[in-house]
Scaffold this active site. Sequence first.
Site, mmCIF file in Angstrom:
data_model
loop_
_atom_site.group_PDB
_atom_site.id
_atom_site.type_symbol
_atom_site.label_atom_id
_atom_site.label_comp_id
_atom_site.label_asym_id
_atom_site.label_seq_id
_atom_site.Cartn_x
_atom_site.Cartn_y
_atom_site.Cartn_z
ATOM 1 N N HIS A 491 -42.277 19.901 -38.678
ATOM 2 C CA HIS A 491 -42.755 18.169 -38.681
ATOM 3 C C HIS A 491 -41.112 18.043 -38.014
ATOM 4 C CE1 HIS A 491 -42.241 13.685 -38.719
ATOM 5 N NE2 HIS A 491 -40.703 14.269 -38.737
ATOM 6 N N GLU A 492 -40.108 18.932 -38.763
ATOM 7 C CA GLU A 492 -38.818 18.967 -38.646
ATOM 8 C C GLU A 492 -38.171 20.317 -37.143
ATOM 9 O OE1 GLU A 492 -36.830 16.581 -39.614
ATOM 10 O OE2 GLU A 492 -37.714 15.267 -40.716
ATOM 11 N N GLU A 548 -41.510 10.253 -33.931
ATOM 12 C CA GLU A 548 -42.118 10.887 -35.507
ATOM 13 C C GLU A 548 -43.733 10.926 -34.955
ATOM 14 O OE1 GLU A 548 -40.027 11.104 -37.362
ATOM 15 O OE2 GLU A 548 -38.533 10.543 -36.821
#
Length: 755
Positions: A491-492, A548
Amino acid sequence: MSLICKSCLLIGPRKFLNIKNAFQSLTKHCKSDSILKSTNFPAPEPLKTVSSAKMTLSVDKAQHVLPLDQPFVKLEIQAAFNGLTDRERLYAHHISKASWVGGLITLIQTSPESGPLFVLLHKVLSCEKPEQLMQSAIKAGFSGDEVKAFYVYAAGVIANSGNYKGFGDTKIIPDIDPNRLEQLLSLSLSWPSISAIWNSIKHAIYDLGPGKTCLGYHPQGCSTYISKNVTPEDTTSVQNWMKSRKLECYNTRLFKTEKNNKVFYEIRMASEEKKDPEVFEDGDATYCITYGDYSSLMGQVAKNLEAAVQFAANDMERNMLESYVSSFKTGSLDDHKKGSRYWIQDKGPAVETYIGFIETYRDPAGVRAEFEGFVAAVNREMSRKFTTLVSNAESFLKLLPWTRELEKDEFLKPDFTSLDVLTFAGSGIPAGINIPNYDDIRQTEGFKNVSLGNVIPASYQQSVTPFLSQSDADLLQKWRVHSFELQVGLHELLGHGSGKLLQKAADGTTNYPPTLLDPLTGKPPTSWYEPGDTYDTLFGPLSSTYEECRAEAVGLYLSVEPEVLKIFGHEGSQAEEVLYVNWLSLIWGGAGRGLELWEPGRGWLQAHAQARYVLSQVLIEAGVVKVTQPSEGDLLITLDRSAIKGAGRCAIGHFLLQLQVFKATGNVKAAKALYDHYSEVNEPWLGWRSIVLEKKQPRKIFVQANTTVENSKVQLREYGASIEGFIQSWVERFDNPEHIYDALLQQSKADEIHF
């Protein structure tokens, strides 16, 4: 942007609840004043408007109170702290002090009453231990539950940096009758010093009237980032004006006044210094930049950072801190960007930290940022896995479902470390962070990824997982931490760290080739980012949840790769289990818990919850996920394990391509249409929401350590995983609380005209 940015750790845009019976009386009139007579303190003023006739609550009061069994969990830091040298501990200590003071700015950014409320609560908690007040209260006729309700409320307000939840932005009120709470407070030794504060905010504390249940634009919500008369059109006008002057909104607030058909916009810069205003006339509008917002607190932040400079490990850290100090003193965002550039270049520090106005989730316009600061020590074992992921990132980026032209020209390999949190000040603690959020730095200079390793296992303590079969619940319990570490990494690094923004300069030159074709249409792009545009300003309130969702989708899409799983130590059957749980966990969060943060008439209250619901709907549409109602009060979520690598990945890949193309080209209209479609909550979800709320679990409150200096040595003070431990940690957090009290009360007084 953070993964659990405020978090499930996470945070974002806002919108609201089903009110079956319009209102319900809150107050029960006291039948006796014997409690007041049993004290030597002056009787408080009567609650003139907090009566059954005047002060009313919706029947959804339960969604605004914290339960008596509110869980508290400890952030373990002793082992990591022991690995630091004396010099590193002093560096961490002073930046922690800066972070804790700066984190109080979030109170001011949350609601008009949050600052004074913190002062009141901190004074009560500092005057006597909970057991002492409990004894006095029991003698005066209070039940143990009434007293505990007060302490749970106090902990909730302090942990969320205000009386609105850091995750979801809904208001928190005490689960005790207002008159009873007043009488309880009057028993405290602090009453003489808090009675005036109580009388000034007691009605606001309980107010669940229109526009007070949630953060957002007036009249649907409330915000202290902007005055209550500011509209979305005002924020757009101000953003466009600031863009024309090459200014950004991160460290500002906006207040509007109108007189004689003229509009006056005050753009208030956060800074210690109170410089002369800068006034600009533009048609019927006047733009005035003022300085000195949060002045006293900003000064204390700068002072603590200056004390840390002498303990910096290298010139990068010294230059970074000095740039931050300059920014916080003068209000210069460019100086904070300068510090962020030094921060990016400081690879693999033993003590990692970042501080300032960072995440834009809670501003209704999505462009002004909450103050937060963190200090953490490196977890070397987990960091090795993330370093390997970074080393292989370029090969994994090629697997994403868009063409090379939509990816950054060069992948600037970031520092990616796993850290154990010593200090995290703000409205919530994330599990992962990808920063800085400045587009001009991220696109061409780089960023850092941080996984907050001790947050993940702490957040899953005492967990309950409804809506799953027993076998799935058991698998989730077994592999959840492992799968979440995997998802945080993807994700990051490859979520937030991927993708290019197509830009056209004033002279017509572009950062993409003229032969580029939109992969969705097969034609040249018809939109792009103009000079001064950023992703946040262009996408506005949609920006946080949309990004997100894109990052979460990247995590799902790449987690099927055996080489990715192998980096995190998972092969063979274990890899299959972790992969399955990674998808199951996200879907459970979206389809099983997402509706906790959606309300009829308002919509979505939290960025990550909305993102996970959207991805769940994509997979339901693809036939990979099913949600059924096996009984009246229950749901069952099932994920077709055999379809993950086929129909599941195909559906996520196509959706992810759309998200990326619309973001890259700045096509807000298409992005909003797509995202709104999957965000819709219709039947049967409307009917199922009551089941979701019935099974809702309280978010955990983290108990963090403190540091003190004794004989030039830093000592670590840890506290128990309990409400008493949490309270004691905050009682011992500040060297000069009176200075802080004055700063918060003065700021509240100065702001009251705008709210």
